[in-house]
Design an enzyme around this catalytic site. Sequence first.
Site, PDB file in Angstrom:
ATOM      1  N   GLU A 341       0.890  -1.476  -0.069  1.00  0.00           N
ATOM      2  CA  GLU A 341      -0.036   0.218   0.335  1.00  0.00           C
ATOM      3  C   GLU A 341       0.688   1.008  -0.081  1.00  0.00           C
ATOM      4  O   GLU A 341       2.208   1.533   0.583  1.00  0.00           O
ATOM      5  CB  GLU A 341      -1.126   0.322   1.601  1.00  0.00           C
ATOM      6  CG  GLU A 341      -1.995  -0.665   1.267  1.00  0.00           C
ATOM      7  CD  GLU A 341      -3.238  -1.150   2.894  1.00  0.00           C
ATOM      8  OE1 GLU A 341      -4.688  -1.649   2.390  1.00  0.00           O
ATOM      9  OE2 GLU A 341      -2.631   0.288   3.969  1.00  0.00           O
ATOM     10  N   CYS A 342       0.672   1.947  -0.860  1.00  0.00           N
ATOM     11  CA  CYS A 342       1.217   3.538  -0.743  1.00  0.00           C
ATOM     12  C   CYS A 342       2.846   3.080  -1.038  1.00  0.00           C
ATOM     13  O   CYS A 342       3.061   3.164  -2.085  1.00  0.00           O
ATOM     14  CB  CYS A 342       0.724   4.574   0.403  1.00  0.00           C
ATOM     15  SG  CYS A 342       1.072   5.821  -0.253  1.00  0.00           S
ATOM     16  N   ALA A 343       3.443   3.460   0.115  1.00  0.00           N
ATOM     17  CA  ALA A 343       4.624   3.541   0.244  1.00  0.00           C
ATOM     18  C   ALA A 343       5.471   2.010  -0.325  1.00  0.00           C
ATOM     19  O   ALA A 343       6.847   1.807  -0.751  1.00  0.00           O
ATOM     20  CB  ALA A 343       5.418   3.661   1.785  1.00  0.00           C
ATOM     21  N   LEU A 345       4.131   0.373  -2.663  1.00  0.00           N
ATOM     22  CA  LEU A 345       3.880   0.177  -4.188  1.00  0.00           C
ATOM     23  C   LEU A 345       5.050   1.219  -5.033  1.00  0.00           C
ATOM     24  O   LEU A 345       5.843   0.461  -5.497  1.00  0.00           O
ATOM     25  CB  LEU A 345       2.584   1.382  -4.648  1.00  0.00           C
ATOM     26  CG  LEU A 345       2.422   1.836  -5.798  1.00  0.00           C
ATOM     27  CD1 LEU A 345       1.915   0.602  -7.187  1.00  0.00           C
ATOM     28  CD2 LEU A 345       1.386   2.780  -6.235  1.00  0.00           C
ATOM     29  N   SER A 430      -0.918  -1.408  -4.622  1.00  0.00           N
ATOM     30  CA  SER A 430      -1.837   0.561  -5.187  1.00  0.00           C
ATOM     31  C   SER A 430      -1.607   1.599  -4.484  1.00  0.00           C
ATOM     32  O   SER A 430      -0.702   1.134  -2.984  1.00  0.00           O
ATOM     33  CB  SER A 430      -3.328  -0.275  -4.547  1.00  0.00           C
ATOM     34  OG  SER A 430      -3.952   0.510  -3.701  1.00  0.00           O
TER      35      SER A 430
END
Length: 452
Positions: A341-343, A345, A430
């Site tokens: 998630e986020c980082a 990704l 994502s």
Amino acid sequence: MVSDAWALPRLVVAAPASGHGKTTVATGLLAALRRRGLTVSPHKVGPDYIDPGYHALAAGRPGRNLDPWLVGEDRIAPLLRHGATLPTPADVAVIEGVMGLHDGAVGRGGYASTAHVARLVDAPVLLVLDTTAQGRSAAALVLGMRAFDPGVRIGGVILNRVGSPRHERLLRDALAEVGVPVLGAVTRAAEVAAPARHLGLVPVAERAPESVAVVDALAALVEATVDLDAVLDLARTAPPLTVPGWDPADAVGGPAGGRRPVVAVAGGPAFTFSYAETTELLAAAGATVITVDPLRDPALPAGTRAVVVGGGFPEVHAEALAANSGLRADLADFDGPIVAECAGLLYLGETLEGVPMCGRLPHTARMTGRLTLGYRDAVAAADSPVHRVGEPVRGHEFHRTVTDPTHGERPAWHWDGTAHGFVTGRVHASYLHTHWAGRPQAARRLVEAASR
């Protein structure tokens, strides 16, 4: 599952808007009450990861989030009770609000606002008020905040950024006229601030010695300026909690098979964004959870069968992450399920600001001047180790980076008519942050995939 009524003293620290000093007061209260010998349970309204880190340092136990958007209304009071029970039952719970008292999900009225959560946990509100350039009008503001939602009980006010003794007297007299007690007053000169960066405060894990000093200073500030006995009296006006506590074992339906696969969860200074319930759900589903620090650990833990890489600040630590070539190679070759998630990704991509990352996903990433922020109503766009295609999931975005491309041939999500993220082999990645207490089957599905 604990179901007896529990007279847990509790209160919500709120404000008319962001920037009034909620985090200062909430963190200081947690630390000051702990200094008194009380066991204090820290909580945060909304999806934010950074404030709970300061709360945890102040309280000596995990800071936990209460977000109706991410987990649903029915889980808020049970999650409060769960967090206030572990590792030992708390004497008092302090819940820091988000934004302004009545600010919630955009276009949803007050849903997921601080006021909404205060009603769900039936707790009085302690309103922090920035009094800069305000006199008697402060009372009108508090009166309006109180009248806007009669279901929310404002039980007291902390005056912040008071200019002088005369200013304080004027404010106290005005608030007395509308029947709202002042429980403390903090002068402008006495303020204590934690360093900030592009996504808010610098996380505790990145600056541990300095963070301890900040929390100690906040405790001293609150002890000197706030009537702690009055605050505790206000917290004790909350009625008993009658809902059962949330139970991760009940949520996932028990262990997924006889094996205990190792699930490595990224941590350390670069990956500080995670909810305490994530590892609790994984363990309840039968996993052996081991933390791996991508800045320092040269390889995945022995026997790793799945990996979870959450949020954080890889852009701040890009060079150090790149230097740990052993772990990057492990992740590039790992054939088990990976959830990012986020980082995560960004870390799994080819480059971040031109610095080499893991190369597991076919994208490059860079910083931008634009903040992407908000709740999302997403639908899983493909089957993956954590979600089935078509599954609806609520999440949150919070970043100043972009990837090129923005999604793969098999995207992770659809929302607002657009594809987002990547599902590549057994990788799901994502920008969307999710709270697994809202979708506990994600933890069970991941452990089942790891067991296979």
